[in-house]
Design a protein around this motif. Sequence first.
Motif, PDB file in Angstrom:
ATOM      1  N   PHE A 108     -98.831  14.455  25.709  1.00 23.34           N
ATOM      2  CA  PHE A 108     -98.196  13.485  24.831  1.00 23.34           C
ATOM      3  C   PHE A 108     -97.739  14.200  23.560  1.00 23.34           C
ATOM      4  CE2 PHE A 108    -101.223  11.245  27.465  1.00 23.34           C
ATOM      5  CZ  PHE A 108    -100.532  10.107  27.865  1.00 23.34           C
ATOM      6  N   ALA A 109     -96.670  13.706  22.976  1.00 25.40           N
ATOM      7  CA  ALA A 109     -96.197  14.274  21.721  1.00 25.40           C
ATOM      8  C   ALA A 109     -97.294  14.131  20.671  1.00 25.40           C
ATOM      9  CB  ALA A 109     -94.923  13.562  21.275  1.00 25.40           C
ATOM     10  N   PRO A 110     -97.608  15.212  19.925  1.00 25.42           N
ATOM     11  CA  PRO A 110     -98.715  15.152  18.953  1.00 25.42           C
ATOM     12  C   PRO A 110     -98.598  14.002  17.963  1.00 25.42           C
ATOM     13  CG  PRO A 110     -97.994  17.412  19.253  1.00 25.42           C
ATOM     14  CD  PRO A 110     -97.001  16.558  19.989  1.00 25.42           C
ATOM     15  N   GLY A 111     -97.391  13.779  17.442  1.00 28.78           N
ATOM     16  CA  GLY A 111     -97.222  12.698  16.470  1.00 28.78           C
ATOM     17  C   GLY A 111     -97.475  11.342  17.077  1.00 28.78           C
ATOM     18  N   ALA A 112     -96.991  11.123  18.305  1.00 26.15           N
ATOM     19  CA  ALA A 112     -97.195   9.840  18.981  1.00 26.15           C
ATOM     20  C   ALA A 112     -98.673   9.613  19.267  1.00 26.15           C
ATOM     21  CB  ALA A 112     -96.392   9.797  20.275  1.00 26.15           C
ATOM     22  N   LEU A 113     -99.373  10.675  19.684  1.00 24.30           N
ATOM     23  CA  LEU A 113    -100.803  10.539  19.996  1.00 24.30           C
ATOM     24  C   LEU A 113    -101.605  10.260  18.729  1.00 24.30           C
ATOM     25  CD1 LEU A 113    -102.370  10.645  22.612  1.00 24.30           C
ATOM     26  CD2 LEU A 113    -102.894  13.033  22.152  1.00 24.30           C
ATOM     27  N   LEU A 114    -101.205  10.875  17.625  1.00 21.39           N
ATOM     28  CA  LEU A 114    -101.892  10.618  16.361  1.00 21.39           C
ATOM     29  C   LEU A 114    -101.727   9.161  15.948  1.00 21.39           C
ATOM     30  CD1 LEU A 114    -103.443  11.572  13.865  1.00 21.39           C
ATOM     31  CD2 LEU A 114    -101.252  12.307  12.880  1.00 21.39           C
ATOM     32  N   ARG A 115    -100.543   8.610  16.143  1.00 19.27           N
ATOM     33  CA  ARG A 115    -100.321   7.193  15.805  1.00 19.27           C
ATOM     34  C   ARG A 115    -101.173   6.290  16.690  1.00 19.27           C
ATOM     35  NH1 ARG A 115     -95.046   9.231  15.147  1.00 19.27           N
ATOM     36  NH2 ARG A 115     -94.458   8.673  17.279  1.00 19.27           N
ATOM     37  N   VAL A 116    -101.279   6.611  17.968  1.00 20.03           N
ATOM     38  CA  VAL A 116    -102.111   5.811  18.873  1.00 20.03           C
ATOM     39  C   VAL A 116    -103.576   5.904  18.452  1.00 20.03           C
ATOM     40  CG1 VAL A 116    -102.951   5.557  21.238  1.00 20.03           C
ATOM     41  CG2 VAL A 116    -100.527   5.998  20.821  1.00 20.03           C
ATOM     42  N   ALA A 117    -104.031   7.109  18.118  1.00 21.93           N
ATOM     43  CA  ALA A 117    -105.424   7.296  17.704  1.00 21.93           C
ATOM     44  C   ALA A 117    -105.735   6.475  16.457  1.00 21.93           C
ATOM     45  CB  ALA A 117    -105.701   8.774  17.443  1.00 21.93           C
ATOM     46  N   THR A 118    -104.803   6.463  15.515  1.00 22.56           N
ATOM     47  CA  THR A 118    -104.997   5.671  14.298  1.00 22.56           C
ATOM     48  C   THR A 118    -105.057   4.187  14.616  1.00 22.56           C
ATOM     49  OG1 THR A 118    -103.796   7.363  13.051  1.00 22.56           O
ATOM     50  CG2 THR A 118    -104.094   5.226  11.986  1.00 22.56           C
ATOM     51  N   ARG A 119    -104.197   3.726  15.528  1.00 21.49           N
ATOM     52  CA  ARG A 119    -104.215   2.316  15.939  1.00 21.49           C
ATOM     53  C   ARG A 119    -105.544   1.959  16.589  1.00 21.49           C
ATOM     54  NH1 ARG A 119     -99.194   1.643  19.724  1.00 21.49           N
ATOM     55  NH2 ARG A 119    -100.347  -0.262  20.242  1.00 21.49           N
ATOM     56  N   VAL A 120    -106.086   2.870  17.387  1.00 22.50           N
ATOM     57  CA  VAL A 120    -107.374   2.613  18.049  1.00 22.50           C
ATOM     58  C   VAL A 120    -108.463   2.408  17.004  1.00 22.50           C
ATOM     59  CG1 VAL A 120    -109.194   3.666  19.444  1.00 22.50           C
ATOM     60  CG2 VAL A 120    -106.814   3.796  20.202  1.00 22.50           C
ATOM     61  N   VAL A 121    -108.524   3.286  16.009  1.00 24.73           N
ATOM     62  CA  VAL A 121    -109.554   3.157  14.982  1.00 24.73           C
ATOM     63  C   VAL A 121    -109.364   1.866  14.194  1.00 24.73           C
ATOM     64  CG1 VAL A 121    -110.545   4.179  12.900  1.00 24.73           C
ATOM     65  CG2 VAL A 121    -109.877   5.643  14.815  1.00 24.73           C
ATOM     66  N   ARG A 122    -108.123   1.545  13.842  1.00 23.34           N
ATOM     67  CA  ARG A 122    -107.869   0.290  13.122  1.00 23.34           C
ATOM     68  C   ARG A 122    -108.348  -0.907  13.941  1.00 23.34           C
ATOM     69  NH1 ARG A 122    -105.005  -0.461   8.614  1.00 23.34           N
ATOM     70  NH2 ARG A 122    -103.750   1.237   7.722  1.00 23.34           N
TER      71      ARG A 122
END
Length: 330
Positions: A108-122
């Motif tokens: 996965f694109a690093p930026g896209a995965l980082l956004r998903v990870a942040t959404r998971v924590v939220r």
Amino acid sequence: MPVTLVGRARERAELAAAWTAISGGTGPQVAVVTGEPGTGKSALVAAVLGELAPAPVTVLAGQARIHSPAPYDWLAAVLSGRDTRGLRVPAPALAWLAQHDAAPVERFAPGALLRVATRVVRALVGDGPAVLVVEDLHALDPASLNLVAELAAAPGLPALLLVTSRPSADPLVARTLARLTGTPGAIRQHLGPLRPDDVAGVLAQVYPGREVTPAAAREVWQRTGGNAYRLTELVATTAPDDVPALLRAAAPGGEPPAELTAREVEVLVCLRDGMANKQIARVLGISVRTVTVHVSNLLRKTGTTSRTEAALWAVRHTPSAPSLTPRSHP
């Protein structure tokens, strides 16, 4: 016997005040606790978690995976054993973040995965208030470091981000620590050695009803360097209710110094600081098998029969030797 945290009153009060601000509707609040191995960073976090009022609705805790670190180890530890079926994020990305065996091999694109990870924590934090505990930041993978820094700057996240780390020369770790401590209202605490009166307080708990003179407490303090872990090891290997035995154990050893190689001294210092073989391997940049050989040689040369005895031997003979930190990321 269990020993409650001694000292660190200022640090505990400061972290409690940060939590009060979160409960009042602001966030996130960032607190970074640094210190050498054995200074009590994890003990401080555990004590603060038990004292927070009101109690956190959610606590998300994770730390580095010492052996074979992988991207997003911190989040994978948080998600381990947790029901994630209600999270509204792409299933393939979630499986990858959770490091499931059946995760897709696609990248996965690093930026896209980082956004998903942040959404998971939220999503896991929800309306909060929550505490996000990040242990051993110095050993985290780069993706986890990016995520932690992103969470520290996440607008309106109702959470106290509580981070522990050793001081590190790793540029990625240093940059992340700078980002964390640079957030508005961030708290930076550095834990030094225990003071002589702190050691006296610990000994008073361990030996209730027994007299431990200030001179005796200072002697123990000098031999352990005020290091909480070394003090714990010393107490654990001494017969209960036997203060004289404790003082004999704390006294400089009469046995001649062992002929140790430079590498064996490094391994011995790691044992003194409570590291497992995998951690030692990572710190020294050698294989676990090689660490095992060194430990075996150390037991023979120091005349000890266990890792705990070797660690106590090190407390007696290398109290001032500096602790070692993991090597930089390649």
